[in-house]
Scaffold this motif. Sequence first.
Motif, short mmCIF file in Angstrom:
data_model
loop_
_atom_site.label_atom_id
_atom_site.label_comp_id
_atom_site.label_asym_id
_atom_site.label_seq_id
_atom_site.Cartn_x
_atom_site.Cartn_y
_atom_site.Cartn_z
N ILE A 111 0.86 -1.17 0.00
CA ILE A 111 0.00 0.00 0.00
C ILE A 111 0.90 1.23 0.00
CG2 ILE A 111 -1.79 1.30 1.22
CD1 ILE A 111 -2.80 -1.33 0.17
N LEU A 112 0.65 2.15 -0.92
CA LEU A 112 1.43 3.38 -1.01
C LEU A 112 0.51 4.57 -0.79
CD1 LEU A 112 4.18 4.77 -1.88
CD2 LEU A 112 3.13 4.96 -4.14
N GLY A 113 0.89 5.45 0.14
CA GLY A 113 0.14 6.67 0.38
C GLY A 113 0.95 7.87 -0.05
N THR A 114 0.38 8.75 -0.87
CA THR A 114 1.12 9.93 -1.32
C THR A 114 1.15 10.98 -0.22
OG1 THR A 114 -0.86 10.89 -2.35
CG2 THR A 114 0.53 9.50 -3.72
N THR A 115 2.29 11.65 -0.09
CA THR A 115 2.51 12.60 1.00
C THR A 115 2.59 14.05 0.53
OG1 THR A 115 4.89 12.19 0.80
CG2 THR A 115 3.68 10.91 2.44
N ASP A 116 2.56 14.29 -0.75
CA ASP A 116 2.57 15.67 -1.24
C ASP A 116 1.77 15.72 -2.53
OD1 ASP A 116 3.01 18.31 -1.58
OD2 ASP A 116 5.18 18.17 -1.97
N PRO A 117 0.51 16.15 -2.46
CA PRO A 117 -0.10 16.69 -1.25
C PRO A 117 -0.69 15.60 -0.34
CG PRO A 117 -1.65 16.82 -3.06
CD PRO A 117 -0.37 16.26 -3.64
N MET A 118 -0.91 16.00 0.93
CA MET A 118 -1.71 15.19 1.83
C MET A 118 -3.10 15.82 1.92
SD MET A 118 0.73 13.95 5.00
CE MET A 118 -0.52 12.77 5.58
N ARG A 119 -3.97 15.19 2.69
CA ARG A 119 -5.33 15.69 2.84
C ARG A 119 -5.69 15.86 4.31
NH1 ARG A 119 -8.43 15.25 -1.92
NH2 ARG A 119 -7.35 14.06 -3.54
N ALA A 120 -6.47 16.87 4.56
CA ALA A 120 -7.14 17.02 5.86
C ALA A 120 -8.63 16.91 5.57
CB ALA A 120 -6.81 18.37 6.49
N THR A 121 -9.30 15.99 6.25
CA THR A 121 -10.72 15.76 6.00
C THR A 121 -11.52 16.12 7.23
OG1 THR A 121 -10.62 13.45 6.73
CG2 THR A 121 -10.15 13.89 4.41
N ALA A 122 -12.71 16.62 6.99
CA ALA A 122 -13.59 17.02 8.09
C ALA A 122 -15.03 16.80 7.66
CB ALA A 122 -13.36 18.48 8.47
N THR A 123 -15.92 16.76 8.64
CA THR A 123 -17.35 16.66 8.38
C THR A 123 -18.01 17.91 8.94
OG1 THR A 123 -17.24 14.25 8.53
CG2 THR A 123 -19.41 15.27 8.74
N VAL A 124 -18.72 18.62 8.09
CA VAL A 124 -19.33 19.89 8.49
C VAL A 124 -20.83 19.83 8.27
CG1 VAL A 124 -17.21 21.13 7.91
CG2 VAL A 124 -19.04 20.96 6.21
N PRO A 125 -21.60 20.66 8.99
CA PRO A 125 -23.05 20.69 8.77
C PRO A 125 -23.39 21.34 7.44
CG PRO A 125 -22.40 22.35 10.37
CD PRO A 125 -21.18 21.52 10.11
#
Length: 265
Positions: free
Chosen positions: A183-197
Motif C-alpha cells: 500500500i502506497l500513500g502519497t505525501t505531497d499533497p496530503m489531505r485534511a478531511t472534516a465533516t461539516v453541517p
Amino acid sequence: MSRVFTSPSLLTTASLLALLAVTPAPVLAEDGFAAQLDWGERYRITAPVAGRIESIEARAGDQVEADAVLFRLDTRRTDADLRAARATLERLQMELDEAERERDKAEDLYDQTLIAARELELARIDYATVAARLAEARAQRDRIRADLDDATIRAPASGRLVRVEANPGQYVNPALLPPVLAILGTTDPMRATATVPADTATTLEPGTEVTVVVGDQRLPGTIARVGWEPTGEEPERGYRVEVEFSPADGVPLRPGQTARIERDS
C-alpha cells in the motif's frame, strides 16, 4: 381533569430543535473546525504479471519517489520466451525475403507471358502469408517485452510505503487472485478531511484557500472537494470536506493525526 394531546409530528420537530440548540454547528468563518489527516491518494500495488517475487527493494515506512523499483519478479522464463521469439523473427524474416524474391520473379515471368495468372496469384499469397506470420511474431515479441517490463514493479507516485504484504519467493498470479503486494500513500499533497453541517458546506467552494493547523504548524491548503451527500451517523452526520496541503519539510505527518481547518482572512 383535562388531557393535553401532542401531535407526533410536533413532538419530533420539537425534539430536533432542542437537539440543535444543545449541539451548535461549528462556524468556519470564526473558529474553523476539527479535521483529520489522510494520505493524498492511496495506491494498492499489485503484480500485473504472474511470477515469483525475486526481491523486494523497499520496506514499509520508506519514502519512495515515483517510478522507484518496489519489487522484482523472476524473469528466467520470460527471458527464454524472448530469445525464442527473436529466433522465430529471424527465421520468418528470411522466409519473407525468399517469398518476396519468388513473388517478384513470378511477376516478371507473368509480364513475359511465361506463366499463368494462377501461378502469380499463388506467389503473392505465399508472400502475404509469411508477412502475416512475421507481423504476428513481432506482436508476440512485443508482448513478451511488456511482460519483462511489468516484472519490475514500480511506485506509481511519490509517497510513503505504508505496508508491504509480500515476501521474497512468494508466487503471484493476477489471473487467479490479484494480490496486494503493498500500500502506497502519497505525501505531497496530503489531505485534511472534516465533516461539516449543511449550513457550513454551502459556504465552501473547491479552490478556496484555507489553513491547516497541525500542532504548532500552520500549513497553507486548498479545498479540493465538498461532498454533496451527508455521511456518518448523528450527531456527527454532515458533509465531507477535503483539503489538500503540502507538509513542511522534515516534519513527517501521519494519517489519523488531528488537525484544524481555518479559512484564510
